[in-house]
Design a protein around this motif. Structure first.
Motif, PDB file in Angstrom:
ATOM      1  N   ILE A  43      42.937  45.214  26.253  1.00  0.00           N
ATOM      2  CA  ILE A  43      43.647  45.257  27.536  1.00  0.00           C
ATOM      3  C   ILE A  43      42.763  44.799  28.691  1.00  0.00           C
ATOM      4  O   ILE A  43      43.240  44.221  29.667  1.00  0.00           O
ATOM      5  N   TYR A  44      41.439  45.004  28.587  1.00  0.00           N
ATOM      6  CA  TYR A  44      40.541  44.541  29.642  1.00  0.00           C
ATOM      7  C   TYR A  44      40.489  43.017  29.673  1.00  0.00           C
ATOM      8  O   TYR A  44      40.495  42.394  30.740  1.00  0.00           O
ATOM      9  N   HIS A  45      40.444  42.429  28.505  1.00  0.00           N
ATOM     10  CA  HIS A  45      40.453  40.965  28.401  1.00  0.00           C
ATOM     11  C   HIS A  45      41.756  40.408  28.963  1.00  0.00           C
ATOM     12  O   HIS A  45      41.784  39.381  29.649  1.00  0.00           O
ATOM     13  N   TYR A  46      42.847  41.103  28.681  1.00  0.00           N
ATOM     14  CA  TYR A  46      44.158  40.707  29.192  1.00  0.00           C
ATOM     15  C   TYR A  46      44.174  40.743  30.720  1.00  0.00           C
ATOM     16  O   TYR A  46      44.638  39.808  31.386  1.00  0.00           O
ATOM     17  N   LEU A  47      43.649  41.833  31.304  1.00  0.00           N
ATOM     18  CA  LEU A  47      43.624  41.963  32.755  1.00  0.00           C
ATOM     19  C   LEU A  47      42.794  40.852  33.397  1.00  0.00           C
ATOM     20  O   LEU A  47      43.168  40.294  34.433  1.00  0.00           O
ATOM     21  N   ARG A  48      41.666  40.544  32.784  1.00  0.00           N
ATOM     22  CA  ARG A  48      40.803  39.490  33.333  1.00  0.00           C
ATOM     23  C   ARG A  48      41.522  38.139  33.348  1.00  0.00           C
ATOM     24  O   ARG A  48      41.370  37.357  34.274  1.00  0.00           O
ATOM     25  N   GLY A  49      42.293  37.883  32.295  1.00  0.00           N
ATOM     26  CA  GLY A  49      42.918  36.565  32.173  1.00  0.00           C
ATOM     27  C   GLY A  49      44.275  36.438  32.815  1.00  0.00           C
ATOM     28  O   GLY A  49      44.684  35.360  33.211  1.00  0.00           O
ATOM     29  N   GLN A  50      44.998  37.563  32.942  1.00  0.00           N
ATOM     30  CA  GLN A  50      46.389  37.484  33.341  1.00  0.00           C
ATOM     31  C   GLN A  50      46.710  38.034  34.717  1.00  0.00           C
ATOM     32  O   GLN A  50      47.679  37.612  35.327  1.00  0.00           O
ATOM     33  N   VAL A  51      45.941  39.028  35.184  1.00  0.00           N
ATOM     34  CA  VAL A  51      46.363  39.788  36.360  1.00  0.00           C
ATOM     35  C   VAL A  51      45.441  39.530  37.548  1.00  0.00           C
ATOM     36  O   VAL A  51      44.271  39.908  37.522  1.00  0.00           O
ATOM     37  N   PRO A  52      45.953  38.893  38.613  1.00  0.00           N
ATOM     38  CA  PRO A  52      45.145  38.698  39.816  1.00  0.00           C
ATOM     39  C   PRO A  52      45.005  39.995  40.601  1.00  0.00           C
ATOM     40  O   PRO A  52      45.818  40.908  40.469  1.00  0.00           O
ATOM     41  N   GLY A  53      43.973  40.080  41.420  1.00  0.00           N
ATOM     42  CA  GLY A  53      43.789  41.251  42.269  1.00  0.00           C
ATOM     43  C   GLY A  53      43.032  42.378  41.618  1.00  0.00           C
ATOM     44  O   GLY A  53      42.951  43.479  42.172  1.00  0.00           O
ATOM     45  N   VAL A  54      42.463  42.134  40.436  1.00  0.00           N
ATOM     46  CA  VAL A  54      41.731  43.175  39.719  1.00  0.00           C
ATOM     47  C   VAL A  54      40.334  42.669  39.377  1.00  0.00           C
ATOM     48  O   VAL A  54      40.167  41.554  38.914  1.00  0.00           O
ATOM     49  N   GLN A  55      39.337  43.511  39.622  1.00  0.00           N
ATOM     50  CA  GLN A  55      37.961  43.196  39.248  1.00  0.00           C
ATOM     51  C   GLN A  55      37.527  44.137  38.131  1.00  0.00           C
ATOM     52  O   GLN A  55      37.753  45.351  38.212  1.00  0.00           O
ATOM     53  N   ILE A  56      36.935  43.570  37.097  1.00  0.00           N
ATOM     54  CA  ILE A  56      36.487  44.373  35.953  1.00  0.00           C
ATOM     55  C   ILE A  56      35.027  44.040  35.679  1.00  0.00           C
ATOM     56  O   ILE A  56      34.672  42.882  35.461  1.00  0.00           O
ATOM     57  N   SER A  57      34.194  45.067  35.680  1.00  0.00           N
ATOM     58  CA  SER A  57      32.767  44.863  35.441  1.00  0.00           C
ATOM     59  C   SER A  57      32.513  44.646  33.952  1.00  0.00           C
ATOM     60  O   SER A  57      33.413  44.794  33.114  1.00  0.00           O
ATOM     61  N   ARG A  58      31.260  44.326  33.624  1.00  0.00           N
ATOM     62  CA  ARG A  58      30.907  44.094  32.221  1.00  0.00           C
ATOM     63  C   ARG A  58      31.099  45.342  31.362  1.00  0.00           C
ATOM     64  O   ARG A  58      31.367  45.244  30.167  1.00  0.00           O
ATOM     65  N   ASP A  59      30.921  46.514  31.975  1.00  0.00           N
ATOM     66  CA  ASP A  59      31.122  47.755  31.216  1.00  0.00           C
ATOM     67  C   ASP A  59      32.543  48.303  31.403  1.00  0.00           C
ATOM     68  O   ASP A  59      32.798  49.500  31.221  1.00  0.00           O
ATOM     69  N   ASN A  60      33.463  47.412  31.803  1.00  0.00           N
ATOM     70  CA  ASN A  60      34.896  47.704  31.866  1.00  0.00           C
ATOM     71  C   ASN A  60      35.283  48.737  32.924  1.00  0.00           C
ATOM     72  O   ASN A  60      36.268  49.459  32.758  1.00  0.00           O
ATOM     73  N   ASN A  61      34.538  48.795  34.013  1.00  0.00           N
ATOM     74  CA  ASN A  61      34.972  49.589  35.155  1.00  0.00           C
ATOM     75  C   ASN A  61      35.938  48.742  35.974  1.00  0.00           C
ATOM     76  O   ASN A  61      35.657  47.579  36.278  1.00  0.00           O
ATOM     77  N   ILE A  62      37.077  49.325  36.326  1.00  0.00           N
ATOM     78  CA  ILE A  62      38.136  48.584  37.005  1.00  0.00           C
ATOM     79  C   ILE A  62      38.161  48.925  38.489  1.00  0.00           C
ATOM     80  O   ILE A  62      38.070  50.088  38.871  1.00  0.00           O
ATOM     81  N   LYS A  63      38.301  47.892  39.308  1.00  0.00           N
ATOM     82  CA  LYS A  63      38.469  48.083  40.742  1.00  0.00           C
ATOM     83  C   LYS A  63      39.541  47.126  41.242  1.00  0.00           C
ATOM     84  O   LYS A  63      39.530  45.941  40.907  1.00  0.00           O
ATOM     85  N   ILE A  64      40.473  47.665  42.003  1.00  0.00           N
ATOM     86  CA  ILE A  64      41.506  46.830  42.600  1.00  0.00           C
ATOM     87  C   ILE A  64      40.954  46.251  43.892  1.00  0.00           C
ATOM     88  O   ILE A  64      40.452  46.982  44.748  1.00  0.00           O
ATOM     89  N   ARG A  65      41.021  44.946  44.048  1.00  0.00           N
ATOM     90  CA  ARG A  65      40.453  44.275  45.215  1.00  0.00           C
ATOM     91  C   ARG A  65      41.089  44.789  46.496  1.00  0.00           C
ATOM     92  O   ARG A  65      42.293  44.990  46.577  1.00  0.00           O
TER      93      ARG A  65
END
Length: 211
Positions: free
Chosen positions: A128-150
């Motif tokens: 799902i993290y890979h999906y968010l990186r490729g599909q969903v704008p407005g989301v930042q995901i760090s290398r250790d999969n911490n999510i932050k909404i821009r």
């Protein structure tokens, strides 16, 4: 005599240029895509002779293009409805009806995207993290999969947004186990949009809908 010969040459050149200009005239094509209930399909991908176009249908299901090269066939593809192909017969206005197939599955959608159309972001996502990186704008995901909404800062030392799956709040562990091919769509909420979730939505909200 010379003048007659010169006139013929000029006349021939003008005629040739006129024929060339006529053959190079742009033609505007309108395509409207609807489902079998006569409702417009927004976001349908249009292909002219199997060449994917950059634009998609608007909220009225309409796609338009000006082109010098007229297609032999027009295809319309919607992940939620399926695909239909028509022969182009030279008309300015073209209508495509996509009948939704009951047996269309996320796996079939992925197969159609990958093999037929090369639609952007159609790869098989690892998680799902890979999906968010490729599909969903407005989301930042760090290398250790911490999510932050821009656009949203850290609240209480955390940037983790609230996860809502099919209307129910879930934890990060459940979120991590969502299979990308089961995702129908994702909405990112921030600011006033999160008011209904109170303090829980302070870091923003990720709403996931699955098939």
């Amino acid at each position: 005599m010379k003048s007659d010969f010169l006139f013929k040459i000029i006349f021939f050149l003008c005629l040739s240029f006129s024929n060339f200009s006529f053959s190079q005239t742009e033609k505007e094509i309108f395509i409207i895509v609807k489902d079998d209930n006569n409702r417009p399909i927004e976001g349908a991908v249009i292909l002219l002779d199997d060449i994917k176009q950059d634009k998609k249908t608007n909220y009225k299901g309409i796609f338009s293009i000006k082109t010098f090269s007229l297609p032999q066939k027009i295809s319309a593809f919607s992940p939620y409805h399926g695909i239909n192909i028509i022969k182009y017969n030279g008309k300015k206005f073209n209508r495509i009806i996509i009948k939704k197939k009951k047996d269309i599955t996320p796996q079939l959608i992925t197969k159609l995207k990958n093999k037929k159309f090369g639609i952007e972001n159609a790869e098989q996502y690892r998680n799902i993290y890979h999906y968010l990186r490729g599909q969903v704008p407005g989301v930042q995901i760090s290398r250790d999969n911490n999510i932050k909404i821009r656009g949203i800062g850290s609240v209480n030392g955390s940037t983790t947004p609230l996860f809502i799956l099919n209307g129910v709040q879930i934890g990060k562990t459940t979120f991590e186990n969502i299979i990308p091919t089961n995702v129908k769509h994702i909405n990112i909420l921030k600011g006033p949009e999160t008011a209904i979730y109170g303090a829980r939505g302070a870091n923003g909200v990720i709403k996931i809908t699955t098939y």
